[in-house]
Motif scaffolding. Structure first.
Motif, PDB file in Angstrom:
ATOM      1  N   LYS A  48      26.193 -38.426 -39.486  1.00  0.00           N
ATOM      2  CA  LYS A  48      24.755 -38.553 -39.654  1.00  0.00           C
ATOM      3  C   LYS A  48      24.311 -40.013 -39.594  1.00  0.00           C
ATOM      4  CE  LYS A  48      20.926 -37.257 -42.685  1.00  0.00           C
ATOM      5  NZ  LYS A  48      20.538 -36.637 -43.970  1.00  0.00           N
ATOM      6  N   LEU A  49      25.166 -40.909 -40.127  1.00  0.00           N
ATOM      7  CA  LEU A  49      24.829 -42.339 -40.114  1.00  0.00           C
ATOM      8  C   LEU A  49      24.691 -42.858 -38.687  1.00  0.00           C
ATOM      9  CD1 LEU A  49      27.133 -43.788 -42.934  1.00  0.00           C
ATOM     10  CD2 LEU A  49      24.675 -43.359 -43.042  1.00  0.00           C
ATOM     11  N   PHE A  50      25.521 -42.324 -37.781  1.00  0.00           N
ATOM     12  CA  PHE A  50      25.513 -42.781 -36.390  1.00  0.00           C
ATOM     13  C   PHE A  50      25.025 -41.680 -35.453  1.00  0.00           C
ATOM     14  CE2 PHE A  50      28.762 -45.195 -38.672  1.00  0.00           C
ATOM     15  CZ  PHE A  50      28.346 -46.489 -38.412  1.00  0.00           C
ATOM     16  N   SER A  51      24.054 -40.926 -35.922  1.00  0.00           N
ATOM     17  CA  SER A  51      23.485 -39.844 -35.126  1.00  0.00           C
ATOM     18  C   SER A  51      22.664 -40.386 -33.962  1.00  0.00           C
ATOM     19  CB  SER A  51      22.594 -38.957 -36.008  1.00  0.00           C
ATOM     20  OG  SER A  51      21.481 -39.699 -36.490  1.00  0.00           O
ATOM     21  N   LYS A  52      22.306 -39.494 -33.057  1.00  0.00           N
ATOM     22  CA  LYS A  52      21.505 -39.884 -31.896  1.00  0.00           C
ATOM     23  C   LYS A  52      20.158 -40.449 -32.330  1.00  0.00           C
ATOM     24  CE  LYS A  52      19.474 -38.069 -27.639  1.00  0.00           C
ATOM     25  NZ  LYS A  52      19.276 -36.859 -26.793  1.00  0.00           N
ATOM     26  N   GLU A  53      19.563 -39.826 -33.356  1.00  0.00           N
ATOM     27  CA  GLU A  53      18.258 -40.297 -33.841  1.00  0.00           C
ATOM     28  C   GLU A  53      18.355 -41.723 -34.385  1.00  0.00           C
ATOM     29  OE1 GLU A  53      19.659 -37.449 -34.622  1.00  0.00           O
ATOM     30  OE2 GLU A  53      18.350 -35.985 -33.608  1.00  0.00           O
ATOM     31  N   ASN A  54      19.405 -42.000 -35.155  1.00  0.00           N
ATOM     32  CA  ASN A  54      19.583 -43.349 -35.684  1.00  0.00           C
ATOM     33  C   ASN A  54      19.889 -44.343 -34.573  1.00  0.00           C
ATOM     34  OD1 ASN A  54      19.101 -42.509 -38.279  1.00  0.00           O
ATOM     35  ND2 ASN A  54      21.251 -42.432 -38.892  1.00  0.00           N
ATOM     36  N   GLY A  55      20.607 -43.870 -33.556  1.00  0.00           N
ATOM     37  CA  GLY A  55      20.881 -44.738 -32.406  1.00  0.00           C
ATOM     38  C   GLY A  55      19.597 -45.141 -31.705  1.00  0.00           C
ATOM     39  N   GLU A  56      18.668 -44.194 -31.584  1.00  0.00           N
ATOM     40  CA  GLU A  56      17.383 -44.498 -30.951  1.00  0.00           C
ATOM     41  C   GLU A  56      16.540 -45.434 -31.817  1.00  0.00           C
ATOM     42  OE1 GLU A  56      15.655 -40.715 -30.197  1.00  0.00           O
ATOM     43  OE2 GLU A  56      16.881 -40.331 -28.407  1.00  0.00           O
ATOM     44  N   VAL A  57      16.639 -45.276 -33.139  1.00  0.00           N
ATOM     45  CA  VAL A  57      15.922 -46.186 -34.043  1.00  0.00           C
ATOM     46  C   VAL A  57      16.367 -47.628 -33.796  1.00  0.00           C
ATOM     47  CG1 VAL A  57      15.716 -46.887 -36.470  1.00  0.00           C
ATOM     48  CG2 VAL A  57      15.460 -44.491 -35.843  1.00  0.00           C
ATOM     49  N   PHE A  58      17.668 -47.807 -33.545  1.00  0.00           N
ATOM     50  CA  PHE A  58      18.212 -49.148 -33.301  1.00  0.00           C
ATOM     51  C   PHE A  58      17.927 -49.652 -31.888  1.00  0.00           C
ATOM     52  CE2 PHE A  58      21.777 -51.734 -31.701  1.00  0.00           C
ATOM     53  CZ  PHE A  58      21.641 -52.848 -32.520  1.00  0.00           C
ATOM     54  N   THR A  59      18.093 -48.800 -30.881  1.00  0.00           N
ATOM     55  CA  THR A  59      18.024 -49.264 -29.491  1.00  0.00           C
ATOM     56  C   THR A  59      16.611 -49.330 -28.915  1.00  0.00           C
ATOM     57  OG1 THR A  59      18.442 -46.997 -28.694  1.00  0.00           O
ATOM     58  CG2 THR A  59      20.350 -48.454 -28.980  1.00  0.00           C
ATOM     59  N   ASN A  60      15.706 -48.479 -29.380  1.00  0.00           N
ATOM     60  CA  ASN A  60      14.350 -48.479 -28.816  1.00  0.00           C
ATOM     61  C   ASN A  60      13.661 -49.840 -28.872  1.00  0.00           C
ATOM     62  OD1 ASN A  60      14.526 -45.839 -28.020  1.00  0.00           O
ATOM     63  ND2 ASN A  60      13.174 -45.015 -29.594  1.00  0.00           N
ATOM     64  N   PRO A  61      13.750 -50.575 -29.997  1.00  0.00           N
ATOM     65  CA  PRO A  61      13.093 -51.889 -30.034  1.00  0.00           C
ATOM     66  C   PRO A  61      13.726 -52.923 -29.114  1.00  0.00           C
ATOM     67  CG  PRO A  61      13.532 -51.079 -32.257  1.00  0.00           C
ATOM     68  CD  PRO A  61      14.291 -50.206 -31.318  1.00  0.00           C
ATOM     69  N   LEU A  62      14.945 -52.656 -28.650  1.00  0.00           N
ATOM     70  CA  LEU A  62      15.590 -53.597 -27.741  1.00  0.00           C
ATOM     71  C   LEU A  62      14.983 -53.542 -26.351  1.00  0.00           C
ATOM     72  CD1 LEU A  62      19.348 -53.010 -28.707  1.00  0.00           C
ATOM     73  CD2 LEU A  62      17.779 -54.749 -29.605  1.00  0.00           C
ATOM     74  N   ASN A  63      14.365 -52.392 -26.018  1.00  0.00           N
ATOM     75  CA  ASN A  63      13.840 -52.253 -24.664  1.00  0.00           C
ATOM     76  C   ASN A  63      12.492 -51.537 -24.631  1.00  0.00           C
ATOM     77  OD1 ASN A  63      13.642 -52.216 -21.853  1.00  0.00           O
ATOM     78  ND2 ASN A  63      14.870 -50.373 -21.653  1.00  0.00           N
ATOM     79  N   ILE A  64      12.504 -50.196 -24.746  1.00  0.00           N
ATOM     80  CA  ILE A  64      11.283 -49.436 -24.456  1.00  0.00           C
ATOM     81  C   ILE A  64      10.207 -49.590 -25.514  1.00  0.00           C
ATOM     82  CG2 ILE A  64      12.530 -47.743 -23.069  1.00  0.00           C
ATOM     83  CD1 ILE A  64      12.369 -45.820 -25.410  1.00  0.00           C
ATOM     84  N   ASN A  65      10.562 -50.104 -26.695  1.00  0.00           N
ATOM     85  CA  ASN A  65       9.542 -50.348 -27.726  1.00  0.00           C
ATOM     86  C   ASN A  65       9.706 -51.766 -28.276  1.00  0.00           C
ATOM     87  OD1 ASN A  65       7.299 -49.569 -29.250  1.00  0.00           O
ATOM     88  ND2 ASN A  65       8.571 -48.884 -30.956  1.00  0.00           N
ATOM     89  N   ASN A  66      10.011 -52.692 -27.371  1.00  0.00           N
ATOM     90  CA  ASN A  66      10.245 -54.078 -27.781  1.00  0.00           C
ATOM     91  C   ASN A  66       9.020 -54.655 -28.481  1.00  0.00           C
ATOM     92  OD1 ASN A  66      10.173 -57.201 -27.145  1.00  0.00           O
ATOM     93  ND2 ASN A  66      12.308 -56.554 -26.979  1.00  0.00           N
ATOM     94  N   PRO A  67       9.215 -55.303 -29.628  1.00  0.00           N
ATOM     95  CA  PRO A  67       8.051 -55.781 -30.397  1.00  0.00           C
ATOM     96  C   PRO A  67       7.199 -56.814 -29.672  1.00  0.00           C
ATOM     97  CG  PRO A  67      10.111 -56.599 -31.321  1.00  0.00           C
ATOM     98  CD  PRO A  67      10.472 -55.559 -30.330  1.00  0.00           C
ATOM     99  N   ILE A  68       7.808 -57.612 -28.788  1.00  0.00           N
ATOM    100  CA  ILE A  68       7.023 -58.605 -28.049  1.00  0.00           C
ATOM    101  C   ILE A  68       6.567 -58.044 -26.708  1.00  0.00           C
ATOM    102  CG2 ILE A  68       7.094 -60.837 -26.865  1.00  0.00           C
ATOM    103  CD1 ILE A  68       8.834 -61.924 -29.017  1.00  0.00           C
ATOM    104  N   ALA A  69       7.495 -57.519 -25.910  1.00  0.00           N
ATOM    105  CA  ALA A  69       7.175 -57.092 -24.547  1.00  0.00           C
ATOM    106  C   ALA A  69       6.293 -55.860 -24.496  1.00  0.00           C
ATOM    107  CB  ALA A  69       8.468 -56.834 -23.769  1.00  0.00           C
ATOM    108  N   VAL A  70       6.380 -54.978 -25.487  1.00  0.00           N
ATOM    109  CA  VAL A  70       5.601 -53.734 -25.469  1.00  0.00           C
ATOM    110  C   VAL A  70       4.488 -53.763 -26.518  1.00  0.00           C
ATOM    111  CG1 VAL A  70       5.701 -51.230 -25.733  1.00  0.00           C
ATOM    112  CG2 VAL A  70       7.586 -52.438 -24.617  1.00  0.00           C
ATOM    113  N   GLN A  71       4.853 -54.097 -27.770  1.00  0.00           N
ATOM    114  CA  GLN A  71       3.858 -54.094 -28.843  1.00  0.00           C
ATOM    115  C   GLN A  71       3.030 -55.376 -28.889  1.00  0.00           C
ATOM    116  OE1 GLN A  71       5.516 -52.649 -32.667  1.00  0.00           O
ATOM    117  NE2 GLN A  71       7.403 -52.264 -31.528  1.00  0.00           N
ATOM    118  N   VAL A  72       3.497 -56.410 -28.181  1.00  0.00           N
ATOM    119  CA  VAL A  72       2.831 -57.719 -28.124  1.00  0.00           C
ATOM    120  C   VAL A  72       2.578 -58.253 -29.541  1.00  0.00           C
ATOM    121  CG1 VAL A  72       1.064 -59.078 -26.931  1.00  0.00           C
ATOM    122  CG2 VAL A  72       1.672 -56.830 -26.059  1.00  0.00           C
ATOM    123  N   LEU A  73       3.633 -58.298 -30.344  1.00  0.00           N
ATOM    124  CA  LEU A  73       3.581 -58.835 -31.698  1.00  0.00           C
ATOM    125  C   LEU A  73       4.476 -60.074 -31.783  1.00  0.00           C
ATOM    126  CD1 LEU A  73       3.937 -55.506 -33.733  1.00  0.00           C
ATOM    127  CD2 LEU A  73       1.823 -56.727 -33.212  1.00  0.00           C
ATOM    128  N   GLY A  74       4.213 -60.930 -32.763  1.00  0.00           N
ATOM    129  CA  GLY A  74       5.047 -62.111 -32.958  1.00  0.00           C
ATOM    130  C   GLY A  74       4.914 -63.146 -31.861  1.00  0.00           C
TER     131      GLY A  74
END
Length: 211
Positions: A3-29
Motif C-alpha cells: 500500500k505504501l508503494f501503490s500505484k496511487e502513491n506513485g502518481e502522487v509522487f510523479t505527477n508534480p515532476l511532469n504533468i502537474n509540475n508546480p512551475i510549468a503547469v501550475q505557474v507557482l513559485g
C-alpha cells in the motif's frame, strides 16, 4: 508495504515532476525561480531547501490535521513552515555560507512560497502522513528541476561556466580572437523570465494533453 508503494502513491509522487509540475503547469513559485537561477549552485540549494521544507511540513500538518481548529489552520501552517525555514536557513549558513549569501532573503521567503502553502492546504490537510510526504517531495523536486534547467542555461551562457568551472575556454572569446562573447543578459532577471517561458512552452508542447 504494498500500500505504501501503490500505484496511487506513485502518481502522487510523479505527477508534480511532469504533468502537474508546480512551475510549468501550475505557474507557482515564479518569483524565486527568477531570482536564484543566475547560477546553478544556488538554484540546486534552493530547490533542495524547498523540497525538504515542503516534505516535512506536509508530514507535520498531516499528523496534526485532525487536531487543528479550522479557524486557525493557516496560522498553524505558517508556524510549522517558519520553524522549518529557520532550521534550514541556519544549516545553510553553517555549511554553505557563500550560497546562503547568494540566496539572500529568498530562503526566508519560502515561508510564503505559493507551492508550499498550496500543498499544505490542498493535500496535507486531507491526506495521511506518507501520502503527504510523497506529495511534498514530488512537488519540491518538480520545482527544483525547473530551477536547475534555468540555472544551468543562465550560468553557461552568461558566465561560460557550470558550478564555477570554466566550460567555454577563454580562447573562444571575442576579445581573444574567438567568435564567442558571454551573454550578460543571461544574468538578469528579465532573461530568466524569458527562459522560464521557453521551458513552459516546451513542456506544454511535449505534454499536449495538459489543459
Amino acid at each position: 508495504m504494498s500500500k505504501l508503494f501503490s500505484k496511487e502513491n506513485g502518481e502522487v509522487f510523479t505527477n508534480p515532476l511532469n504533468i502537474n509540475n508546480p512551475i510549468a503547469v501550475q505557474v507557482l513559485g515564479i518569483c524565486s525561480a527568477l531570482a536564484v537561477t543566475s547560477q546553478l549552485k544556488p538554484a540546486i540549494v534552493m530547490g533542495l531547501s524547498v523540497t525538504v521544507i515542503t516534505a516535512f511540513s506536509n508530514v507535520i500538518i498531516s499528523l496534526l490535521r485532525k487536531t487543528i481548529p479550522n479557524r486557525i489552520r493557516i496560522i498553524v501552517q505558517l508556524v510549522v513552515v517558519a520553524a522549518l525555514v529557520t532550521i534550514v536557513s541556519n544549516i545553510l549558513k553553517a555549511y554553505v555560507y557563500d550560497v546562503s549569501v547568494q540566496l539572500s532573503v529568498y530562503v526566508g521567503l519560502i515561508i510564503t512560497n505559493c507551492i508550499l502553502m498550496g500543498r499544505l492546504e490542498a493535500f496535507a490537510m486531507q491526506n495521511g502522513p506518507w501520502e503527504s510526504f510523497l506529495d511534498g517531495v514530488g512537488n519540491g523536486l518538480g520545482y527544483a528541476i525547473i530551477l536547475v534547467v534555468v540555472g544551468f542555461v543562465r550560468e553557461l551562457l552568461g558566465f561560460g561556466s557550470v558550478f564555477g568551472f570554466q566550460i567555454i575556454p577563454d580562447s573562444w572569446l571575442l576579445e581573444n580572437g574567438g567568435l564567442y562573447m558571454h551573454n550578460g543578459m543571461m544574468t538578469m532577471p528579465a532573461m530568466a523570465l524569458i527562459l522560464l517561458a521557453c521551458v513552459i512552452w516546451v513542456h506544454r508542447a511535449y505534454n499536449k494533453d495538459i489543459e
